[in-house]
Scaffold this motif. Structure first.
Motif, PDB file in Angstrom:
ATOM      1  N   HIS A   1       0.829  -1.208   0.000  1.00  0.00           N
ATOM      2  CA  HIS A   1       0.000   0.000   0.000  1.00  0.00           C
ATOM      3  C   HIS A   1       0.867   1.263   0.000  1.00  0.00           C
ATOM      4  O   HIS A   1       0.634   2.200  -0.775  1.00  0.00           O
ATOM      5  CB  HIS A   1      -0.943   0.010   1.201  1.00  0.00           C
ATOM      6  N   SER A   2       1.879   1.285   0.882  1.00  0.00           N
ATOM      7  CA  SER A   2       2.777   2.443   0.946  1.00  0.00           C
ATOM      8  C   SER A   2       3.574   2.578  -0.349  1.00  0.00           C
ATOM      9  O   SER A   2       3.840   3.693  -0.806  1.00  0.00           O
ATOM     10  CB  SER A   2       3.733   2.309   2.135  1.00  0.00           C
ATOM     11  N   THR A   3       3.943   1.439  -0.936  1.00  0.00           N
ATOM     12  CA  THR A   3       4.669   1.462  -2.209  1.00  0.00           C
ATOM     13  C   THR A   3       3.853   2.140  -3.288  1.00  0.00           C
ATOM     14  O   THR A   3       4.343   3.004  -4.028  1.00  0.00           O
ATOM     15  CB  THR A   3       5.025   0.025  -2.651  1.00  0.00           C
ATOM     16  N   GLU A   4       2.582   1.774  -3.373  1.00  0.00           N
ATOM     17  CA  GLU A   4       1.710   2.381  -4.383  1.00  0.00           C
ATOM     18  C   GLU A   4       1.555   3.879  -4.137  1.00  0.00           C
ATOM     19  O   GLU A   4       1.560   4.683  -5.085  1.00  0.00           O
ATOM     20  CB  GLU A   4       0.341   1.706  -4.371  1.00  0.00           C
ATOM     21  N   ASP A   5       1.451   4.274  -2.873  1.00  0.00           N
ATOM     22  CA  ASP A   5       1.334   5.697  -2.543  1.00  0.00           C
ATOM     23  C   ASP A   5       2.576   6.469  -2.998  1.00  0.00           C
ATOM     24  O   ASP A   5       2.465   7.565  -3.563  1.00  0.00           O
ATOM     25  CB  ASP A   5       1.147   5.880  -1.036  1.00  0.00           C
ATOM     26  N   ILE A   6       3.757   5.898  -2.733  1.00  0.00           N
ATOM     27  CA  ILE A   6       5.007   6.575  -3.112  1.00  0.00           C
ATOM     28  C   ILE A   6       5.141   6.625  -4.635  1.00  0.00           C
ATOM     29  O   ILE A   6       5.590   7.633  -5.198  1.00  0.00           O
ATOM     30  CB  ILE A   6       6.221   5.878  -2.469  1.00  0.00           C
ATOM     31  N   GLU A   7       4.745   5.562  -5.318  1.00  0.00           N
ATOM     32  CA  GLU A   7       4.783   5.559  -6.786  1.00  0.00           C
ATOM     33  C   GLU A   7       3.914   6.683  -7.356  1.00  0.00           C
ATOM     34  O   GLU A   7       4.337   7.400  -8.271  1.00  0.00           O
ATOM     35  CB  GLU A   7       4.309   4.213  -7.323  1.00  0.00           C
ATOM     36  N   ASN A   8       2.711   6.830  -6.805  1.00  0.00           N
ATOM     37  CA  ASN A   8       1.808   7.890  -7.267  1.00  0.00           C
ATOM     38  C   ASN A   8       2.389   9.267  -6.971  1.00  0.00           C
ATOM     39  O   ASN A   8       2.260  10.201  -7.778  1.00  0.00           O
ATOM     40  CB  ASN A   8       0.437   7.747  -6.608  1.00  0.00           C
ATOM     41  N   LEU A   9       3.031   9.378  -5.815  1.00  0.00           N
ATOM     42  CA  LEU A   9       3.652  10.641  -5.426  1.00  0.00           C
ATOM     43  C   LEU A   9       4.782  11.011  -6.380  1.00  0.00           C
ATOM     44  O   LEU A   9       4.890  12.168  -6.822  1.00  0.00           O
ATOM     45  CB  LEU A   9       4.172  10.531  -3.995  1.00  0.00           C
ATOM     46  N   ILE A  10       5.616  10.035  -6.726  1.00  0.00           N
ATOM     47  CA  ILE A  10       6.740  10.309  -7.627  1.00  0.00           C
ATOM     48  C   ILE A  10       6.241  10.684  -9.018  1.00  0.00           C
ATOM     49  O   ILE A  10       6.809  11.571  -9.679  1.00  0.00           O
ATOM     50  CB  ILE A  10       7.686   9.097  -7.670  1.00  0.00           C
ATOM     51  N   GLU A  11       5.160  10.038  -9.459  1.00  0.00           N
ATOM     52  CA  GLU A  11       4.566  10.412 -10.742  1.00  0.00           C
ATOM     53  C   GLU A  11       4.103  11.866 -10.707  1.00  0.00           C
ATOM     54  O   GLU A  11       4.308  12.630 -11.665  1.00  0.00           O
ATOM     55  CB  GLU A  11       3.385   9.496 -11.062  1.00  0.00           C
ATOM     56  N   LYS A  12       3.504  12.273  -9.596  1.00  0.00           N
ATOM     57  CA  LYS A  12       3.044  13.648  -9.433  1.00  0.00           C
ATOM     58  C   LYS A  12       4.225  14.619  -9.459  1.00  0.00           C
ATOM     59  O   LYS A  12       4.153  15.689 -10.094  1.00  0.00           O
ATOM     60  CB  LYS A  12       2.280  13.766  -8.109  1.00  0.00           C
ATOM     61  N   ILE A  13       5.318  14.261  -8.781  1.00  0.00           N
ATOM     62  CA  ILE A  13       6.511  15.120  -8.757  1.00  0.00           C
ATOM     63  C   ILE A  13       7.097  15.254 -10.156  1.00  0.00           C
ATOM     64  O   ILE A  13       7.497  16.344 -10.587  1.00  0.00           O
ATOM     65  CB  ILE A  13       7.560  14.548  -7.772  1.00  0.00           C
TER      66      ILE A  13
END
Length: 246
Positions: free
Chosen positions: A169-181
């Protein structure tokens, strides 16, 4: 598109004199998201350490916006080229204290609005800034680590296995965050052992093996039609392992 970093024939050896990286040449362009994959021990993390100048090559040259690395103050270079590691280390104090670390090196500070903006940018509420940073969950620490690096307003963001120790779950959150960045215009180099992640996130992909970049190109082409046998075998083997573990 502007060339941010030029890498020309760099070689890095271990203490025994054996090359870890051999004759690496490449260019990193403004706004690219490059995922870096390859077998363990192929030199990926060492490569990032040279880009951030935590180490210097034994031979070869690196340039940032056309200026040789050795002509740039190390702290200024690291401000422009930030790095986030697999295990986020929180320094003693609050989240606020941790966000101040980078700017303080340059006798600068952050306003409350800037702190809140950084936290919002990594998906954390303003209230977390008063919490003890070491008491946070793994996923929260990684978000704070990203915010702490972004506090320096880097041109390039280096990511070294930043989700390897996180739950799905945290991995998916960080992936989405990096895409946003990345969508905000940030240039990103992302070393990952997770090939599903590399395939999903990458715009371009570099493949490391035996201390060399053996293949580079658009991510979709690297994964769908690799040119090198080593790349093809590595991708097939890695995806087979991922399917067993999932």
């Amino acid at each position: 598109m502007e060339t941010l970093i030029s890498i020309e024939h760099i070689v890095k050896k271990n203490k025994q004199g054996t090359p870890i990286l051999s004759d690496i040449s490449a260019k990193i362009m403004d706004g690219e998201l490059i995922t870096i994959i390859g077998p363990s021990g192929s030199g990926k993390s060492t490569f990032l350490s040279l880009i951030n100048r935590m180490a210097d090559p034994d031979s070869g040259s690196l340039y940032f916006r056309g200026t040789p690395y050795h002509e740039i103050d190390v702290l200024q270079l690291r401000r422009k080229i930030g790095i986030v590691f697999q295990l986020p280390t929180m320094l003693p104090g609050t989240v606020r204290d941790n966000l101040f670390i980078g700017p303080a090196l340059f006798r600068e500070s952050l306003s409350e609005a800037e702190i809140d903006e950084l936290l919002d940018g990594v998906g954390l509420p303003p209230s977390i800034k008063e919490q003890n940073a070491r008491s946070l969950s793994g996923g929260q620490k990684q978000r704070v680590s990203l915010a702490r690096t972004l506090a320096n307003r880097p041109d390039v963001l280096l990511l070294d296995e930043v989700t390897a120790s996180l739950d799905p779950h945290s991995t998916e959150d960080i992936e989405n965050l990096i895409e946003k960045i990345h969508q905000s215009g940030k240039t990103i180099l992302w070393v990952t052992h997770n090939l599903s992640q590399a395939k999903k996130a990458g715009q371009f992909t570099w493949v490391f093996a035996n201390g060399k970049i053996i293949e580079q190109g658009r991510t979709i082409e690297i994964f769908s039609a690799p040119k090198q046998t080593i790349t093809k075998e590595f991708i097939e083997t890695s995806f087979a392992k991922e399917s067993i573990l999932s």
